[in-house]
Design a protein around this motif. Structure first.
Motif, PDB file in Angstrom:
ATOM      1  N   LEU A   1       0.827  -1.208   0.000  1.00 25.01           N
ATOM      2  CA  LEU A   1       0.000   0.000   0.000  1.00 25.01           C
ATOM      3  C   LEU A   1       0.864   1.262   0.000  1.00 25.01           C
ATOM      4  CD1 LEU A   1      -2.496  -1.118   2.791  1.00 25.01           C
ATOM      5  CD2 LEU A   1      -2.872  -1.269   0.321  1.00 25.01           C
ATOM      6  N   LEU A   2       0.412   2.264  -0.740  1.00 27.41           N
ATOM      7  CA  LEU A   2       1.031   3.591  -0.741  1.00 27.41           C
ATOM      8  C   LEU A   2      -0.020   4.599  -0.306  1.00 27.41           C
ATOM      9  CD1 LEU A   2       3.354   5.583  -1.485  1.00 27.41           C
ATOM     10  CD2 LEU A   2       2.424   5.602  -3.802  1.00 27.41           C
TER      11      LEU A   2
ATOM     12  N   PHE B   1      -2.435  12.344   9.586  1.00 27.91           N
ATOM     13  CA  PHE B   1      -3.405  11.389   9.043  1.00 27.91           C
ATOM     14  C   PHE B   1      -2.682  10.189   8.434  1.00 27.91           C
ATOM     15  CE2 PHE B   1      -5.905   9.773   5.450  1.00 27.91           C
ATOM     16  CZ  PHE B   1      -7.095   9.449   6.086  1.00 27.91           C
ATOM     17  N   ARG B   2      -1.601  10.433   7.698  1.00 26.76           N
ATOM     18  CA  ARG B   2      -0.838   9.333   7.102  1.00 26.76           C
ATOM     19  C   ARG B   2      -0.293   8.403   8.167  1.00 26.76           C
ATOM     20  NH1 ARG B   2       1.918  13.471   4.104  1.00 26.76           N
ATOM     21  NH2 ARG B   2       3.836  12.903   5.193  1.00 26.76           N
ATOM     22  N   GLU B   3       0.227   8.985   9.237  1.00 28.27           N
ATOM     23  CA  GLU B   3       0.819   8.167  10.296  1.00 28.27           C
ATOM     24  C   GLU B   3      -0.233   7.288  10.966  1.00 28.27           C
ATOM     25  OE1 GLU B   3       3.613   6.434  12.637  1.00 28.27           O
ATOM     26  OE2 GLU B   3       3.935   7.799  10.942  1.00 28.27           O
ATOM     27  N   GLY B   4      -1.407   7.869  11.253  1.00 24.97           N
ATOM     28  CA  GLY B   4      -2.463   7.079  11.879  1.00 24.97           C
ATOM     29  C   GLY B   4      -2.955   5.968  10.976  1.00 24.97           C
ATOM     30  N   LEU B   5      -3.107   6.279   9.702  1.00 24.57           N
ATOM     31  CA  LEU B   5      -3.567   5.285   8.733  1.00 24.57           C
ATOM     32  C   LEU B   5      -2.542   4.168   8.572  1.00 24.57           C
ATOM     33  CD1 LEU B   5      -5.939   4.766   6.846  1.00 24.57           C
ATOM     34  CD2 LEU B   5      -4.733   6.033   5.066  1.00 24.57           C
ATOM     35  N   LYS B   6      -1.274   4.535   8.554  1.00 23.11           N
ATOM     36  CA  LYS B   6      -0.211   3.540   8.399  1.00 23.11           C
ATOM     37  C   LYS B   6      -0.204   2.557   9.568  1.00 23.11           C
ATOM     38  CE  LYS B   6       3.998   5.039   8.753  1.00 23.11           C
ATOM     39  NZ  LYS B   6       5.282   5.707   8.412  1.00 23.11           N
ATOM     40  N   ARG B   7      -0.389   3.055  10.771  1.00 26.99           N
ATOM     41  CA  ARG B   7      -0.402   2.178  11.952  1.00 26.99           C
ATOM     42  C   ARG B   7      -1.572   1.194  11.897  1.00 26.99           C
ATOM     43  NH1 ARG B   7       1.114   6.035  17.183  1.00 26.99           N
ATOM     44  NH2 ARG B   7       3.179   6.692  16.421  1.00 26.99           N
ATOM     45  N   ILE B   8      -2.732   1.692  11.477  1.00 27.88           N
ATOM     46  CA  ILE B   8      -3.906   0.823  11.389  1.00 27.88           C
ATOM     47  C   ILE B   8      -3.693  -0.280  10.356  1.00 27.88           C
ATOM     48  CG2 ILE B   8      -6.327   0.738  10.663  1.00 27.88           C
ATOM     49  CD1 ILE B   8      -6.650   3.551  11.844  1.00 27.88           C
ATOM     50  N   LEU B   9      -3.211   0.093   9.181  1.00 27.37           N
ATOM     51  CA  LEU B   9      -3.072  -0.866   8.083  1.00 27.37           C
ATOM     52  C   LEU B   9      -1.958  -1.872   8.323  1.00 27.37           C
ATOM     53  CD1 LEU B   9      -3.585   1.599   5.091  1.00 27.37           C
ATOM     54  CD2 LEU B   9      -5.238  -0.019   6.046  1.00 27.37           C
ATOM     55  N   ASN B  10      -0.875  -1.438   8.945  1.00 27.06           N
ATOM     56  CA  ASN B  10       0.245  -2.360   9.198  1.00 27.06           C
ATOM     57  C   ASN B  10      -0.077  -3.395  10.271  1.00 27.06           C
ATOM     58  OD1 ASN B  10       2.134  -1.569   7.279  1.00 27.06           O
ATOM     59  ND2 ASN B  10       3.038   0.007   8.590  1.00 27.06           N
ATOM     60  N   MET B  11      -1.175  -3.222  10.971  1.00 26.61           N
ATOM     61  CA  MET B  11      -1.604  -4.223  11.956  1.00 26.61           C
ATOM     62  C   MET B  11      -2.222  -5.440  11.280  1.00 26.61           C
ATOM     63  SD  MET B  11      -3.248  -1.768  14.930  1.00 26.61           S
ATOM     64  CE  MET B  11      -3.814  -3.171  15.898  1.00 26.61           C
ATOM     65  N   GLU B  12      -2.599  -5.293  10.010  1.00 27.11           N
ATOM     66  CA  GLU B  12      -3.196  -6.412   9.279  1.00 27.11           C
ATOM     67  C   GLU B  12      -2.093  -7.293   8.692  1.00 27.11           C
ATOM     68  OE1 GLU B  12      -6.578  -6.891   9.195  1.00 27.11           O
ATOM     69  OE2 GLU B  12      -6.478  -5.231  10.633  1.00 27.11           O
ATOM     70  N   ASP B  13      -2.246  -8.614   8.849  1.00 26.85           N
ATOM     71  CA  ASP B  13      -1.213  -9.545   8.404  1.00 26.85           C
ATOM     72  C   ASP B  13      -0.994  -9.522   6.888  1.00 26.85           C
ATOM     73  OD1 ASP B  13      -0.820 -10.337  11.012  1.00 26.85           O
ATOM     74  OD2 ASP B  13      -2.212 -12.034  10.872  1.00 26.85           O
ATOM     75  N   ASP B  14      -2.037  -9.165   6.141  1.00 33.53           N
ATOM     76  CA  ASP B  14      -1.922  -9.209   4.683  1.00 33.53           C
ATOM     77  C   ASP B  14      -1.655  -7.853   4.049  1.00 33.53           C
ATOM     78  OD1 ASP B  14      -4.431  -8.443   5.585  1.00 33.53           O
ATOM     79  OD2 ASP B  14      -5.476  -9.159   3.803  1.00 33.53           O
ATOM     80  N   PHE B  15      -1.398  -6.824   4.881  1.00 34.85           N
ATOM     81  CA  PHE B  15      -1.105  -5.486   4.364  1.00 34.85           C
ATOM     82  C   PHE B  15       0.313  -5.065   4.737  1.00 34.85           C
ATOM     83  CE2 PHE B  15      -5.816  -3.951   4.618  1.00 34.85           C
ATOM     84  CZ  PHE B  15      -6.109  -4.747   3.519  1.00 34.85           C
ATOM     85  N   GLU B  16       0.908  -4.248   3.875  1.00 35.21           N
ATOM     86  CA  GLU B  16       2.191  -3.629   4.179  1.00 35.21           C
ATOM     87  C   GLU B  16       2.223  -2.243   3.533  1.00 35.21           C
ATOM     88  OE1 GLU B  16       7.019  -4.206   3.546  1.00 35.21           O
ATOM     89  OE2 GLU B  16       5.601  -5.540   2.527  1.00 35.21           O
ATOM     90  N   VAL B  17       2.346  -1.201   4.361  1.00 39.98           N
ATOM     91  CA  VAL B  17       2.483   0.156   3.833  1.00 39.98           C
ATOM     92  C   VAL B  17       3.939   0.351   3.432  1.00 39.98           C
ATOM     93  CG1 VAL B  17       2.272   2.621   4.316  1.00 39.98           C
ATOM     94  CG2 VAL B  17       0.603   1.018   5.283  1.00 39.98           C
ATOM     95  N   VAL B  18       4.180   0.454   2.133  1.00 42.81           N
ATOM     96  CA  VAL B  18       5.553   0.518   1.628  1.00 42.81           C
ATOM     97  C   VAL B  18       6.025   1.953   1.414  1.00 42.81           C
ATOM     98  CG1 VAL B  18       5.433  -1.742   0.546  1.00 42.81           C
ATOM     99  CG2 VAL B  18       4.739   0.279  -0.761  1.00 42.81           C
ATOM    100  N   GLY B  19       5.092   2.929   1.472  1.00 41.79           N
ATOM    101  CA  GLY B  19       5.507   4.313   1.272  1.00 41.79           C
ATOM    102  C   GLY B  19       4.383   5.283   1.530  1.00 41.79           C
ATOM    103  N   GLU B  20       4.750   6.564   1.619  1.00 34.79           N
ATOM    104  CA  GLU B  20       3.770   7.627   1.811  1.00 34.79           C
ATOM    105  C   GLU B  20       4.292   8.903   1.176  1.00 34.79           C
ATOM    106  OE1 GLU B  20       3.848   9.398   5.962  1.00 34.79           O
ATOM    107  OE2 GLU B  20       4.592   7.373   6.373  1.00 34.79           O
TER     108      GLU B  20
END
Length: 247
Positions: free
Chosen positions: A20-21, A29-48
């Motif tokens: 995810l980018l 907002f980006r930081e909060g969203l990144k923390r939420i999404l990275n908690m999912e096993d099938d998601f990885e925030v690779v950039g912003e």
């Protein structure tokens, strides 16, 4: 995935994560969203990133599967960035994350190639579900804007294709022309500004563009905010001075 044998196990592969980018000009907002999404096993925030130009650059470097895109960003807005991504990286899915709930934004972003349109006040689990839905090849539109989108389609259907085309052509051939592709305005806001420069009221603008008067008011407010002026007269004068509108 782990495959078990009689006396040993072999790691054959690891489940691929959805890359995810996040593109939004608000760092918090980006930081909060990144923390939420990275908690999912099938998601990885690779950039912003914080503007539309950086989106294209980071997609070229990071090759994400999905871009979560804000509309109102500096340098280049999310609508323009979405169109570029779909032309350059057609395999990348774009999901719009916006505060705007009117149907014109939805139409514009979907027309440019977005696979989803979500509102920023949605619950985290709904966002996660929307991303997974889009990854599977489906579209996802926030329930709050679905009704408005259907009403807009009904209005366009009622007019008929020939009437819509004729009215659209009439707008295109109006006396004032919007000429600045590099402005921070969305295409719809540009159309509203052009009609404002012709002295048309919100009601008439809505009839020309097939949107509600309330939606026109929202666009006008956004235009004034982006142009940092207090009223529509100043907006038109400044747009002509800058060269965004020519008579």
């Amino acid at each position: 995935m782990i495959v078990w044998g009689r006396s040993e196990f072999v790691i054959t592969s690891v489940e691929k994560k959805v890359k995810l980018l996040i593109a939004d000009d608000h760092a918090l907002f980006r930081e909060g969203l990144k923390r939420i999404l990275n908690m999912e096993d099938d998601f990885e925030v690779v950039g912003e990133c914080g503007d539309g130009i950086q989106v294209v650059e980071q997609c070229n470097q990071l090759l994400p599967d999905v871009v979560l895109m804000d509309i109102n960003m500096p340098i280049e807005n999310g609508v323009g960035a979405t169109e570029k991504l779909r032309n350059i990286f057609p395999q990348v899915k774009v999901i719009i994350l916006s505060i705007h709930d009117d149907e014109s934004y939805v139409f514009e972003t979907l027309r440019k190639g977005a696979s989803g349109y979500l509102l920023k006040d949605m619950e985290a689990n709904e966002l996660i579900n929307a991303i997974r839905t889009v990854v599977q090849g489906h579209a996802y539109i926030h329930p709050k804007v679905t009704g408005k989108l259907i009403n807009q389609l009904r209005r366009m259907t009622y007019m008929g294709e020939d009437d819509v085309a004729a009215a659209s052509q009439q707008v295109q051939e109006a006396g004032a022309r919007y000429v600045a592709e590099e402005s921070p305005l969305t295409r719809r806001e540009a159309e509203v500004l052009r009609l404002m420069s012709e002295g048309k009221s919100n009601k008439v603008i809505g009839e020309c563009l097939f949107i509600s008067e309330k939606t026109v008011k929202n666009h006008v407010s956004s235009i004034l905010q982006k142009m940092e002026v207090d009223d529509r007269t100043q907006a038109v004068i400044n747009a002509i001075k800058i060269g965004w509108v020519t008579i």
